[in-house]
Design a protein around this motif. Structure first.
Motif, PDB file in Angstrom:
ATOM      1  N   GLY A   1      68.046  55.587  37.558  1.00  0.00           N
ATOM      2  CA  GLY A   1      67.689  56.868  37.565  1.00  0.00           C
ATOM      3  C   GLY A   1      65.943  57.147  37.725  1.00  0.00           C
ATOM      4  N   LEU A   2      65.396  56.124  37.636  1.00  0.00           N
ATOM      5  CA  LEU A   2      64.124  56.275  37.643  1.00  0.00           C
ATOM      6  C   LEU A   2      63.450  56.829  39.076  1.00  0.00           C
ATOM      7  N   PRO A   3      62.750  57.939  38.989  1.00  0.00           N
ATOM      8  CA  PRO A   3      62.407  58.710  40.275  1.00  0.00           C
ATOM      9  C   PRO A   3      61.288  57.893  41.277  1.00  0.00           C
ATOM     10  N   ILE A   4      60.612  57.242  40.822  1.00  0.00           N
ATOM     11  CA  ILE A   4      59.611  56.370  41.437  1.00  0.00           C
ATOM     12  C   ILE A   4      59.655  55.083  40.996  1.00  0.00           C
ATOM     13  N   VAL A   5      59.566  54.004  41.753  1.00  0.00           N
ATOM     14  CA  VAL A   5      59.629  52.610  41.230  1.00  0.00           C
ATOM     15  C   VAL A   5      58.479  51.721  42.142  1.00  0.00           C
ATOM     16  N   GLU A   6      57.174  51.608  41.606  1.00  0.00           N
ATOM     17  CA  GLU A   6      56.408  50.720  42.358  1.00  0.00           C
ATOM     18  C   GLU A   6      56.666  49.324  42.404  1.00  0.00           C
ATOM     19  N   ALA A   7      56.908  48.843  43.812  1.00  0.00           N
ATOM     20  CA  ALA A   7      57.818  47.485  44.007  1.00  0.00           C
ATOM     21  C   ALA A   7      56.715  46.387  43.840  1.00  0.00           C
ATOM     22  N   THR A   8      55.541  46.489  44.314  1.00  0.00           N
ATOM     23  CA  THR A   8      54.854  45.309  44.452  1.00  0.00           C
ATOM     24  C   THR A   8      53.335  45.564  45.017  1.00  0.00           C
ATOM     25  N   SER A   9      52.730  44.397  45.225  1.00  0.00           N
ATOM     26  CA  SER A   9      51.290  44.835  45.687  1.00  0.00           C
ATOM     27  C   SER A   9      50.712  43.845  46.751  1.00  0.00           C
ATOM     28  N   PHE A  10      50.393  44.375  48.027  1.00  0.00           N
ATOM     29  CA  PHE A  10      49.961  43.541  49.010  1.00  0.00           C
ATOM     30  C   PHE A  10      48.498  43.038  48.870  1.00  0.00           C
ATOM     31  N   VAL A  11      48.233  42.560  47.729  1.00  0.00           N
ATOM     32  CA  VAL A  11      46.947  41.887  47.397  1.00  0.00           C
ATOM     33  C   VAL A  11      47.089  40.435  47.736  1.00  0.00           C
ATOM     34  N   HIS A  12      45.708  39.966  48.249  1.00  0.00           N
ATOM     35  CA  HIS A  12      45.795  38.457  48.822  1.00  0.00           C
ATOM     36  C   HIS A  12      46.468  37.572  47.656  1.00  0.00           C
ATOM     37  N   PRO A  13      47.278  36.723  48.167  1.00  0.00           N
ATOM     38  CA  PRO A  13      48.010  35.814  47.207  1.00  0.00           C
ATOM     39  C   PRO A  13      47.000  34.943  46.446  1.00  0.00           C
ATOM     40  N   ARG A  14      46.076  34.675  46.909  1.00  0.00           N
ATOM     41  CA  ARG A  14      45.004  33.818  46.199  1.00  0.00           C
ATOM     42  C   ARG A  14      44.578  34.504  44.810  1.00  0.00           C
ATOM     43  N   TRP A  15      44.449  35.809  45.081  1.00  0.00           N
ATOM     44  CA  TRP A  15      44.087  36.602  43.668  1.00  0.00           C
ATOM     45  C   TRP A  15      45.246  36.922  42.835  1.00  0.00           C
ATOM     46  N   VAL A  16      46.544  37.314  43.351  1.00  0.00           N
ATOM     47  CA  VAL A  16      47.593  37.360  42.575  1.00  0.00           C
ATOM     48  C   VAL A  16      48.759  36.702  43.108  1.00  0.00           C
ATOM     49  N   PRO A  17      48.836  35.455  42.766  1.00  0.00           N
ATOM     50  CA  PRO A  17      49.919  34.534  43.349  1.00  0.00           C
ATOM     51  C   PRO A  17      51.159  34.985  42.995  1.00  0.00           C
ATOM     52  N   GLN A  18      51.613  35.603  41.815  1.00  0.00           N
ATOM     53  CA  GLN A  18      52.771  36.047  41.331  1.00  0.00           C
ATOM     54  C   GLN A  18      53.156  37.006  42.263  1.00  0.00           C
ATOM     55  N   LEU A  19      52.474  37.958  43.162  1.00  0.00           N
ATOM     56  CA  LEU A  19      53.063  38.795  44.127  1.00  0.00           C
ATOM     57  C   LEU A  19      53.045  38.439  45.514  1.00  0.00           C
TER      58      LEU A  19
END
Length: 309
Positions: free
Chosen positions: A52-70
């Motif tokens: 029931g959460l009305p907004i769910v921030e899914a991920t980030s389009f940051v360069h994989p080098r900076w945030v490899p987790q995403l």
């Protein structure tokens, strides 16, 4: 014996309903040391939507080098219902990130600005002033495509290098981002040093600058155990959007012993006690957080999750 429930006691002057902006899949997972499998991330988003959460921030389009987790952002988004009733925003750092978000069919994005010079240099590789030139084409192009833009401002309550951040400096950054066309401004206590009086003063300062509480959201971290108290202070100021992370996942890599974001469950418990509507199924979020904690191999830092487990 059924599980405990808070007694509902209304407090005069508080909002009747708030929006919980769930950031667990993005802000919660971006600092994980281990890479979370794509199918686990997808299930995490889907379970939060189902709760029931009305907004769910899914991920980030940051360069994989900076945030490899995403690094699997495009693959994750490809499997989500971007045209459904629940917005699934993604974070974009620059125009290249926007290109990827547009290509993926995203309808909601967020940009991430800094309230301080040092964090702008360390996190954005720019200056406090030049960050606006970086964000301007991102916001303009997104709006031209009919994409909603949210703006985060980090270090609004304190900076680990600069110390206390002048309130007028935060207001100056925030009003410029709104002026670019952002629909909402999320004020981040990135290292969790904010306190209740500070929250009130910051919201009042934005009001004096012509920014109403309907344009503001609060993003609290619980590093010093102040997140819920600060959320209550913000409610008293009329704030109705709060960022939170299921199970309290996430934290600031620049603050030692940071205990992460305000836990969605802890926020819900307080809202239920105040009789404030939010539309989220607490049991479903708790179950999701327990499941995710199992995936990560450690217990949830949320006090409510621990109490109900």
């Amino acid at each position: 014996m059924g599980r405990a429930l808070p007694m509902t006691v209304r407090e005069e002057g508080l909002p009747e309903r708030v929006t919980i902006y769930e950031v667990g899949p993005r802000d919660g997972l971006q600092n994980e040391k281990a890479i979370v499998p794509l199918e686990v991330k997808a299930a995490f988003v889907e379970r939060l939507v189902a709760a029931g959460l009305p907004i769910v921030e899914a991920t980030s389009f940051v360069h994989p080098r900076w945030v490899p987790q995403l690094a699997d952002a495009a693959e994750l988004v490809a499997g989500l219902d971007l045209d459904g009733a629940i917005p699934l925003p993604v974070l974009v750092p620059n125009e290249r990130g926007l290109d990827r978000a547009i290509e993926a069919g995203c309808r909601h994005i967020a940009v991430f600005a800094s309230a301080t010079e040092t964090f702008a240099a360390k996190n954005l590789n720019t200056t406090l002033e030049d960050q606006f030139a970086m964000f301007e084409p991102v916001v303009r192009r997104a709006l031209d495509q009919g994409i909603d833009v949210r703006a985060y401002v980090s270090m609004c309550f304190g900076d680990p290098w600069e110390g206390a951040v002048p309130i007028e400096q935060v207001v100056a950054v925030g009003t410029r981002l709104l002026g670019l066309g952002a629909s909402q401004l999320s004020l981040g206590d990135t290292i969790g040093v904010g306190t209740v009086g500070h929250v009130g003063a910051l919201v009042e300062a934005f009001g004096a600058a012509g920014v109403g509480v309907d344009r503001l959201a609060m993003h609290f971290h619980d590093t010093y155990g102040q997140a819920l108290a600060n959320a209550h202070a913000a409610l008293r100021q009329g704030i109705t959007t709060f960022d939170a992370s299921a199970g309290g996942l996430g934290g600031c890599p620049y603050a030692e012993s940071a205990t992460g974001n305000l836990a969605t469950e802890d926020l819900i418990w307080m809202l239920d006690g105040l009789g404030i509507e939010h539309g989220v199924d607490l049991d479903a979020v708790v179950a999701t957080s327990i499941w995710m904690a199992e995936q990560l191999g450690r217990p949830s830092p949320s006090a409510v999750v621990r109490a109900l487990t």
